[in-house]
Design a protein around this motif. Structure first.
Motif, short mmCIF file in Angstrom:
data_model
loop_
_atom_site.label_atom_id
_atom_site.label_comp_id
_atom_site.label_asym_id
_atom_site.label_seq_id
_atom_site.Cartn_x
_atom_site.Cartn_y
_atom_site.Cartn_z
N GLU A 1 2.11 18.07 -2.22
CA GLU A 1 3.12 19.11 -2.35
C GLU A 1 4.06 19.13 -1.13
O GLU A 1 3.60 19.13 0.01
N GLY A 2 5.36 19.11 -1.39
CA GLY A 2 6.34 19.16 -0.31
C GLY A 2 6.52 17.86 0.44
O GLY A 2 7.17 17.83 1.48
N VAL A 3 5.97 16.77 -0.08
CA VAL A 3 5.98 15.48 0.61
C VAL A 3 6.71 14.45 -0.24
O VAL A 3 6.58 14.44 -1.47
N LYS A 4 7.48 13.57 0.41
CA LYS A 4 8.14 12.48 -0.29
C LYS A 4 7.38 11.19 -0.02
O LYS A 4 7.08 10.85 1.13
N VAL A 5 7.07 10.47 -1.09
CA VAL A 5 6.34 9.21 -0.98
C VAL A 5 7.12 8.11 -1.68
O VAL A 5 7.46 8.24 -2.86
N ALA A 6 7.45 7.05 -0.95
CA ALA A 6 8.16 5.90 -1.52
C ALA A 6 7.25 4.69 -1.45
O ALA A 6 6.57 4.46 -0.44
N VAL A 7 7.20 3.91 -2.52
CA VAL A 7 6.38 2.70 -2.60
C VAL A 7 7.27 1.54 -3.02
O VAL A 7 8.05 1.67 -3.97
N TRP A 8 7.17 0.43 -2.30
CA TRP A 8 7.93 -0.75 -2.71
C TRP A 8 7.13 -2.01 -2.39
O TRP A 8 6.44 -2.04 -1.39
N PRO A 9 7.20 -3.02 -3.29
CA PRO A 9 7.83 -2.96 -4.61
C PRO A 9 7.07 -2.01 -5.53
O PRO A 9 5.94 -1.63 -5.23
N GLN A 10 7.68 -1.67 -6.66
CA GLN A 10 7.04 -0.75 -7.59
C GLN A 10 6.24 -1.48 -8.67
O GLN A 10 5.62 -0.84 -9.51
N SER A 11 6.26 -2.79 -8.63
CA SER A 11 5.41 -3.57 -9.52
C SER A 11 4.86 -4.77 -8.76
O SER A 11 5.51 -5.30 -7.85
N LEU A 12 3.66 -5.16 -9.10
CA LEU A 12 2.98 -6.29 -8.48
C LEU A 12 2.62 -7.29 -9.57
O LEU A 12 1.94 -6.93 -10.55
N VAL A 13 3.06 -8.53 -9.40
CA VAL A 13 2.81 -9.56 -10.42
C VAL A 13 1.87 -10.62 -9.83
O VAL A 13 2.15 -11.21 -8.78
N PHE A 14 0.75 -10.84 -10.52
CA PHE A 14 -0.24 -11.82 -10.10
C PHE A 14 -0.30 -12.95 -11.13
O PHE A 14 -0.37 -12.70 -12.33
N GLY A 15 -0.28 -14.19 -10.64
CA GLY A 15 -0.32 -15.33 -11.54
C GLY A 15 -1.72 -15.80 -11.85
O GLY A 15 -1.95 -16.48 -12.86
N LYS A 16 -2.69 -15.45 -10.98
CA LYS A 16 -4.05 -15.92 -11.19
C LYS A 16 -5.03 -15.02 -10.43
O LYS A 16 -4.63 -14.18 -9.62
N LYS A 17 -6.30 -15.24 -10.70
CA LYS A 17 -7.35 -14.50 -10.03
C LYS A 17 -7.39 -14.84 -8.54
O LYS A 17 -7.11 -15.98 -8.15
N TYR A 18 -7.69 -13.85 -7.72
CA TYR A 18 -7.80 -13.93 -6.26
C TYR A 18 -6.44 -14.07 -5.56
O TYR A 18 -6.40 -14.25 -4.34
N GLU A 19 -5.36 -13.99 -6.31
CA GLU A 19 -4.04 -13.99 -5.68
C GLU A 19 -3.82 -12.65 -4.99
O GLU A 19 -4.31 -11.61 -5.46
N GLN A 20 -3.07 -12.67 -3.89
CA GLN A 20 -2.83 -11.45 -3.13
C GLN A 20 -1.35 -11.07 -3.17
O GLN A 20 -0.48 -11.93 -3.22
N ARG A 21 -1.11 -9.76 -3.11
CA ARG A 21 0.24 -9.23 -3.00
C ARG A 21 0.21 -8.06 -2.02
O ARG A 21 -0.77 -7.31 -1.94
N ASP A 22 1.30 -7.90 -1.26
CA ASP A 22 1.37 -6.76 -0.35
C ASP A 22 2.41 -5.77 -0.82
O ASP A 22 3.32 -6.10 -1.59
N TYR A 23 2.26 -4.53 -0.38
CA TYR A 23 3.25 -3.50 -0.67
C TYR A 23 3.29 -2.51 0.48
O TYR A 23 2.42 -2.51 1.35
N TYR A 24 4.33 -1.68 0.48
CA TYR A 24 4.54 -0.74 1.58
C TYR A 24 4.65 0.69 1.03
O TYR A 24 5.13 0.91 -0.09
N VAL A 25 4.18 1.61 1.83
CA VAL A 25 4.25 3.03 1.49
C VAL A 25 4.89 3.78 2.65
O VAL A 25 4.51 3.58 3.81
N GLU A 26 5.87 4.61 2.34
CA GLU A 26 6.49 5.46 3.36
C GLU A 26 6.30 6.91 2.96
O GLU A 26 6.66 7.31 1.85
N ILE A 27 5.71 7.69 3.86
CA ILE A 27 5.44 9.10 3.60
C ILE A 27 6.30 9.92 4.56
O ILE A 27 6.23 9.76 5.78
N VAL A 28 7.13 10.78 4.00
CA VAL A 28 7.98 11.69 4.79
C VAL A 28 7.49 13.10 4.52
O VAL A 28 7.47 13.55 3.36
#
Length: 224
Positions: free
Chosen positions: A159-186
């Motif tokens: 409540e009262g907090v802004k949360v941004a996540v990017w990217p908003q989708s994660l695409v994996f081509g195979k098992k054990y593949e890794q993807r990173d993303y970022y979160v900003e909390i204001v």
């Protein structure tokens, strides 16, 4: 009874997935946990007059072992990641050696941002009330599902907090593949020291896997 239950589920997961690290097992237990009780209502905090419990009281929620065996995504971490965390907390070399009993680790890339399956943004309640604060996180997720998969994010901000996540989708081509993303909390500093909480949920397009991470905005102990 929390410890023997958690230990038993961890042993079950290790037997099912012997290749998983301790961090991956913990992640699977946390991200598939249920925040509702047996009556499908929010888990209550006995110490706060049976109001809805925050993650600081209940953690990620009730463990669901069958779901934990197939979590979809996990937040993994290596021993060096924990050492980097200790370094950033100003542990001395001797103290770190006491824990690791090894010279194989270093403090070259110290960081407080451990690849943990939850997010906590602290504030000092003595800071001017309403002052807007910002905290940024980086996370890496590993696909442990059956193969190629696409996940989209759903955010329930505190409540009262802004949360941004990017990217908003994660695409994996195979098992054990890794993807990173970022979160900003204001978020604003609160003179009353209130704790607010929400979640970040990655949902597989097929609907098979739902990977939930709690978010907490809380005053530091020093600010109490």
């Amino acid at each position: 009874m929390a410890c023997p239950h958690a230990s038993g589920v961890a042993a079950l997961l290790k037997g099912t997935h012997p290749e998983w690290s301790h961090a991956a097992i913990r992640s699977a237990m946390m991200t598939t946990a249920n925040e509702l009780d047996s009556s499908m209502m929010p888990i209550k905090d006995v110490g706060r007059n049976f109001t809805a419990a925050s993650p600081l009281a209940m953690g990620a929620g009730h463990m669901v072992p069958n779901k934990a065996m197939d979590p979809g995504l996990v937040y993994d971490a290596a021993p060096q990641d924990y050492v980097s965390l200790l370094c950033s907390m100003n542990f001395t070399r001797n103290q770190i050696m006491t824990i690791t009993r090894s010279n194989d680790y270093n403090c070259a890339n110290s960081s407080l941002d451990l690849n943990y399956p939850s997010f906590v943004a602290f504030y000092d309640k003595n800071v001017t009330t309403g002052a807007m604060l910002k905290h940024r996180f980086r996370r890496v997720v590993t696909n442990v599902g059956g193969g190629a998969a696409t996940y989209k994010v759903k955010v329930a901000p505190p409540e009262g907090v802004k949360v941004a996540v990017w990217p908003q989708s994660l695409v994996f081509g195979k098992k054990y593949e890794q993807r990173d993303y970022y979160v900003e909390i204001v978020y604003p500093s609160d003179g009353n020291g209130l704790v607010s909480y929400g979640s970040i949920v990655w949902i597989e397009e097929s609907g098979k896997h739902i990977v939930r991470s709690p978010i907490v905005v809380s005053p530091t102990s020093a600010g109490k």
